[in-house]
Write an enzyme that holds these catalytic residues in place. Sequence first.
Site, short mmCIF file in Angstrom:
data_model
loop_
_atom_site.label_atom_id
_atom_site.label_comp_id
_atom_site.label_asym_id
_atom_site.label_seq_id
_atom_site.Cartn_x
_atom_site.Cartn_y
_atom_site.Cartn_z
N GLU A 18 19.25 4.76 -0.46
CA GLU A 18 18.78 6.08 -0.02
C GLU A 18 19.00 6.23 1.49
OE1 GLU A 18 14.52 6.96 0.28
OE2 GLU A 18 14.87 8.85 -0.75
N GLU B 204 5.02 8.22 -5.66
CA GLU B 204 6.15 9.17 -5.64
C GLU B 204 7.11 8.65 -4.58
OE1 GLU B 204 6.83 11.70 -7.49
OE2 GLU B 204 4.94 12.02 -8.53
N LYS C 1 -4.35 10.34 4.38
CA LYS C 1 -3.72 9.73 5.54
C LYS C 1 -2.30 10.27 5.59
CE LYS C 1 -1.34 6.97 7.32
NZ LYS C 1 -0.19 7.37 8.18
N CYS D 220 13.29 13.72 -1.06
CA CYS D 220 13.36 12.63 -2.03
C CYS D 220 14.37 12.95 -3.12
CB CYS D 220 11.98 12.41 -2.63
SG CYS D 220 11.25 13.91 -3.30
P1 NAD Z 1 7.00 5.84 4.47
O1 NAD Z 1 6.96 4.99 3.26
O2 NAD Z 1 7.49 5.24 5.73
O3 NAD Z 1 5.53 6.42 4.81
C1 NAD Z 1 4.80 7.18 3.89
C2 NAD Z 1 3.31 7.08 4.23
O4 NAD Z 1 2.87 5.74 4.06
C3 NAD Z 1 2.98 7.44 5.68
O5 NAD Z 1 1.75 8.12 5.72
C4 NAD Z 1 2.87 6.08 6.34
O6 NAD Z 1 2.06 6.10 7.51
C5 NAD Z 1 2.23 5.28 5.24
N1 NAD Z 1 2.45 3.82 5.33
C6 NAD Z 1 3.49 3.15 5.89
N2 NAD Z 1 3.30 1.82 5.78
C7 NAD Z 1 2.12 1.63 5.14
C8 NAD Z 1 1.37 0.49 4.72
N3 NAD Z 1 1.79 -0.77 4.95
N4 NAD Z 1 0.20 0.68 4.06
C9 NAD Z 1 -0.25 1.93 3.81
N5 NAD Z 1 0.41 3.05 4.20
C10 NAD Z 1 1.58 2.90 4.85
O7 NAD Z 1 7.85 7.12 4.07
P2 NAD Z 1 8.35 8.32 5.01
O8 NAD Z 1 9.42 7.80 5.91
O9 NAD Z 1 7.18 9.00 5.61
O10 NAD Z 1 8.98 9.32 3.93
C11 NAD Z 1 10.28 9.22 3.46
C12 NAD Z 1 10.32 8.59 2.08
O11 NAD Z 1 9.44 9.31 1.21
C13 NAD Z 1 11.68 8.66 1.44
O12 NAD Z 1 11.96 7.43 0.81
C14 NAD Z 1 11.53 9.76 0.39
O13 NAD Z 1 12.43 9.67 -0.68
C15 NAD Z 1 10.11 9.59 -0.02
N6 NAD Z 1 9.58 10.83 -0.62
C16 NAD Z 1 9.29 10.87 -1.95
C17 NAD Z 1 8.84 12.05 -2.54
C18 NAD Z 1 8.53 12.15 -4.01
O14 NAD Z 1 7.78 13.05 -4.40
N7 NAD Z 1 9.05 11.27 -4.86
C19 NAD Z 1 8.68 13.19 -1.76
C20 NAD Z 1 8.99 13.10 -0.40
C21 NAD Z 1 9.41 11.92 0.16
#
Ligand code: NAD
Length: 493
Positions: A385, A250, A175, A284
């Site tokens: 962040e 992650e 997803k 991230c």
């Molecule tokens: P997000 O948490 O908003 O969304 C990530 C994913 O989760 C998306 O596919 C989203 O549709 C899904 N999602 C959202 N709510 C959900 C729920 N209630 N249940 C299930 N799935 C749900 O994150 P984002 O805005 O897409 O990405 C940015 C964040 O990701 C930042 O905090 C960044 O630091 C982190 N990030 C971490 C890494 C790592 O490897 N540690 C890498 C890249 C990004």
Amino acid sequence: MKQYQHFIKGEYVDPIGGQWIDTLDPYTGQAWARIPRGCAQDVDRAVQAASHALREGPWATMTATQRGKMMLKLADLVTTHTERLAEIEVRDNGKLMAEMRGQVNYHPEWWRYFGGLADKIEGSVMPIDKPDIFAFTRHEPVGVVGALTAWNSPLLFIAWKCAPAIAAGCTVVLKPSEFASASTLEYMALTREAGFPDGVFNVVTGLGHETGAALVDHPDVAKITFTGSDATGARIYAQAAKSMKRVALELGGKSPNIVFADCDLDKAAAGVISGIFAATGQTCIAGSRLLVQNSIKDQFTEKVAKLGATARKGNPMLPDTNIGPVTTPAQYKKILDYIDIAKSEGARCILGGGPATSQDLPGGQFVEPTIFTDVTPQMRIAREEVFGPVLSIIGFEDEAEAIKMANDTIYGLAAGVWTENTGRAIRMSAALKAGTVWVNTYRAVSYMMPFGGMKHSGIGRESGFEAIRGFLETKSTWISYAQGAPANPFIMR
Ligand code: NAD
């Protein structure tokens, strides 16, 4: 406008509910494609396809060597589509073409590394301490994996999550983020071409709280592997516990880049800029806290600000652009809000500090690369962040204070250390509570190097040999070859 479909059981299919979501090009601000808005029934269909592929048919009986060869084929296929896939990513998330091209070019190495490992997942025969018993362990695929990814590097995340999962023999339902799903959907055609049986890879797109939540709740999903924010990660962790799923997270960070007076200042300045302004700070591992030794603080601040001022904003497709747009309108607003908060808390802005507007920036979602000094460790800009091009500079006196400040955060994803003193480098690496420590470099990743966070930055590691363990269950088998009378049934053997 291109209209995408889910990918389920080897076919592109329309969403059951007949609904789509516009996906925007962050540079123009215009919708360029539509992705399906998946519902729980779409998710169920995909999970059933993945479960069926796991239990029956060619995937279930394929040898690990055959799995590995298919993965190598996929790696080769990706190399023939690099440019097209990278362009789709840029249209969806607005990151630089140079960066996304680099990521897609490097991506096949995960398939090669884990493809090679597929038939090296060995169990053990135990020299068991009981008479007449043959005892061994084997490692079996954990089951159907639900993979939820963030918008900043969708294809790289496919490699990080799926390559070890597929090597382990699992099947996957992906997803991707609703803001950048197109490249993941396009990629699925390559998995079909590589020969993966129907149902091994599936993609359902849609909103997090609808499609994503349905995947996390599905009883036939054995493991969730998630990349995203810590807030969503915590929600998913709690939700997944209800069905006792395995979980890997992650998450985000507030990574320190720690500059000592004894380092090469020019290299350190370049590392600091790369850590915070590359990818418009939307990574991230952004080194969003610059901790700099007081004796060089003014001199180094000036150097960093000067270099930061050279960053060219513009069309992410063009090779001389350094800073592209922010990916989503919500993220754009969040970054500007943090800039206002920092100013109101008394931080001094020495570069940027607001939206970037000019005729070359049509979509409007540009933020000036921003640097704050006079930041204290208690300010929100130093603790939360931002996920944007905003750097906070804080001074420290000595090694002990640097360690204390660096670790004074809920996060623990990465840290940079700049020093020419080897002993200090080793001491810092041991003392920093972060999954990755870079010394005299920053933002380096490899398929063979474990990556992941401590504390609120996550659970588990991706890449490297140990990543494959997260997709396996260990089974212990005991076979008695004892002859003669049965053993006493009332005592443990
Ligand atoms: P997000 O948490 O908003 O969304 C990530 C994913 O989760 C998306 O596919 C989203 O549709 C899904 N999602 C959202 N709510 C959900 C729920 N209630 N249940 C299930 N799935 C749900 O994150 P984002 O805005 O897409 O990405 C940015 C964040 O990701 C930042 O905090 C960044 O630091 C982190 N990030 C971490 C890494 C790592 O490897 N540690 C890498 C890249 C990004």
